[in-house]
Design a protein around this motif. Sequence first.
Motif, PDB file in Angstrom:
ATOM      1  N   PHE A 115     -66.663  -7.544 -30.591  1.00 15.73           N
ATOM      2  CA  PHE A 115     -67.299  -7.335 -29.293  1.00 15.73           C
ATOM      3  C   PHE A 115     -67.044  -8.516 -28.371  1.00 15.73           C
ATOM      4  CE2 PHE A 115     -70.819  -7.297 -26.244  1.00 15.73           C
ATOM      5  CZ  PHE A 115     -70.701  -6.002 -25.764  1.00 15.73           C
ATOM      6  N   GLY A 116     -66.899  -9.715 -28.921  1.00 18.99           N
ATOM      7  CA  GLY A 116     -66.577 -10.869 -28.093  1.00 18.99           C
ATOM      8  C   GLY A 116     -65.274 -10.678 -27.338  1.00 18.99           C
ATOM      9  N   ILE A 117     -64.274 -10.102 -28.016  1.00 19.14           N
ATOM     10  CA  ILE A 117     -62.995  -9.827 -27.350  1.00 19.14           C
ATOM     11  C   ILE A 117     -63.147  -8.691 -26.356  1.00 19.14           C
ATOM     12  CG2 ILE A 117     -60.567  -9.293 -27.722  1.00 19.14           C
ATOM     13  CD1 ILE A 117     -61.621 -12.000 -28.874  1.00 19.14           C
ATOM     14  N   PHE A 118     -63.912  -7.684 -26.734  1.00 18.81           N
ATOM     15  CA  PHE A 118     -64.159  -6.549 -25.834  1.00 18.81           C
ATOM     16  C   PHE A 118     -64.829  -7.020 -24.544  1.00 18.81           C
ATOM     17  CE2 PHE A 118     -66.979  -3.142 -24.313  1.00 18.81           C
ATOM     18  CZ  PHE A 118     -66.077  -2.103 -24.152  1.00 18.81           C
ATOM     19  N   VAL A 119     -65.854  -7.852 -24.675  1.00 20.10           N
ATOM     20  CA  VAL A 119     -66.571  -8.300 -23.484  1.00 20.10           C
ATOM     21  C   VAL A 119     -65.712  -9.255 -22.652  1.00 20.10           C
ATOM     22  CG1 VAL A 119     -67.743 -10.405 -24.317  1.00 20.10           C
ATOM     23  CG2 VAL A 119     -68.911  -8.894 -22.716  1.00 20.10           C
ATOM     24  N   LEU A 120     -64.773  -9.953 -23.291  1.00 22.51           N
ATOM     25  CA  LEU A 120     -63.856 -10.800 -22.526  1.00 22.51           C
ATOM     26  C   LEU A 120     -62.975  -9.964 -21.603  1.00 22.51           C
ATOM     27  CD1 LEU A 120     -62.649 -13.613 -24.957  1.00 22.51           C
ATOM     28  CD2 LEU A 120     -63.893 -13.875 -22.828  1.00 22.51           C
ATOM     29  N   VAL A 121     -62.580  -8.777 -22.059  1.00 19.70           N
ATOM     30  CA  VAL A 121     -61.821  -7.885 -21.180  1.00 19.70           C
ATOM     31  C   VAL A 121     -62.675  -7.500 -19.974  1.00 19.70           C
ATOM     32  CG1 VAL A 121     -60.606  -5.681 -21.009  1.00 19.70           C
ATOM     33  CG2 VAL A 121     -60.459  -7.002 -23.115  1.00 19.70           C
ATOM     34  N   MET A 122     -63.976  -7.258 -20.221  1.00 20.49           N
ATOM     35  CA  MET A 122     -64.875  -6.945 -19.106  1.00 20.49           C
ATOM     36  C   MET A 122     -64.971  -8.128 -18.139  1.00 20.49           C
ATOM     37  SD  MET A 122     -65.798  -3.911 -19.898  1.00 20.49           S
ATOM     38  CE  MET A 122     -64.172  -3.790 -20.647  1.00 20.49           C
TER      39      MET A 122
END
Length: 435
Positions: A363-370
């Motif tokens: 999720f850390g990588i996912f939220v970085l895309v956000m």
Amino acid sequence: MDFTELAIVLLFVLFLLLGSGVWVALSLVGVAIVGMALFTDRPIGASMYSTLWTSSTSWTLTALPLFIWMGEILYRTRLSESLFRGLSPWLNWLPGRLMHTNVIGCTLFAAVSGSSAATLTTVGKMSMPELRKRGYPDFMSVGTLAGASTLGLMIPPSLTMIVYGVITNQSIPKLFIAGIIPGLILAALFMGYVVIWDIVKKPGITKEPAMSMKQRLHESRLLIPVALLIITVIGSMYSGLATATEAAALGVVGALLLAAIQRSLTFGSLVESLLGTVKTSCMIALILAGASFLTLAMGFTGLPRGLAEWVGSLDLSPFMLLVALMLVYIVLGCFLDGISAVVLTMAVVTPMLNDAGINLIWFGIFVLVMVEMAQITPPVGFNLFVMKGLTNHSLGFIAKAAAPMFLIMALMAFLLIAFPNLATFLPSYMNEATM
């Protein structure tokens, strides 16, 4: 007062403070004080000073100012000029030709910077005049540069990754390693966009003079310092030889050596780099302290638990939960910078992720895309303002040019959902390798 009324009151207080121009960190503290004063009987003063002190003395945070200082030093070297000269001889055959230097240059500089704004400013100052001189359209140059510079948040070392790791108590080296494959895939998608643009639009860009292999290799020697610095910082962590903080220290030493070799770091620029580091570090540390107090206060009020139970009652699948969070972060990105959006939401989001069984490293990588999407989202996308300062184009022109990059990032988010191993493969391999 039930969960819904509590959430409405606290959101009203938050937006009232933010809309009044109060600093983000102080707004977070203000919401926490109101929440504890109205909805709990806990002592506010004792809770606040203990939480602020604890959050400010985290050993993990020592990596933050070191990585910032490394980026500040490199910003004042001739690294961007070396990147352009080293890359351009190898890109003449690709559709889009030197437009790819924006993407590749940002990718390489991101691996030694950690900051989206520093990546944009450094590479932009180098590439925009060169691309204009060769007749490349500003619309594509501005768009690719504004979008690709956000890779400074994804490709390690990343300042936002450090902040996320501290808030969620996740391993910083694992987060760094997790961002490598998604970051490279995102860079490849950006380059694919340039290729498609060239094939469809046929802009008739003039080819650069042909070079022999010997000449290409001679120009490529300029990439050696960048490669050595990347290997030193990332390789030392991946191999287990250094922690994130130690790798950051090695990066600073490497940046100082590079600046000394290039003779580009004077006493004045050294002082400027230190002042820039202090200002940025203090801003982030203050936001983190405010977020820590807000997290504690929200725990006392029971808001995260109530929200998690409410979301659980909706019986959302993990996919629908992630889509909902994606929409929330896109909306927040219109009004807040990336770090503020992350620290503001994680106290509430983390319980939901744990209940849904979602990996927090992933999720850390996912939220970085956000967060990357937020950097180019009007009205407060930070990269849009930096780009305006570099080019003097209107914010509307820059936002329109960056819109395809926004859509590519949205595609990357769905790729992460469909193929979570993109972010979890390297961290799991790192675990096995270091046992």
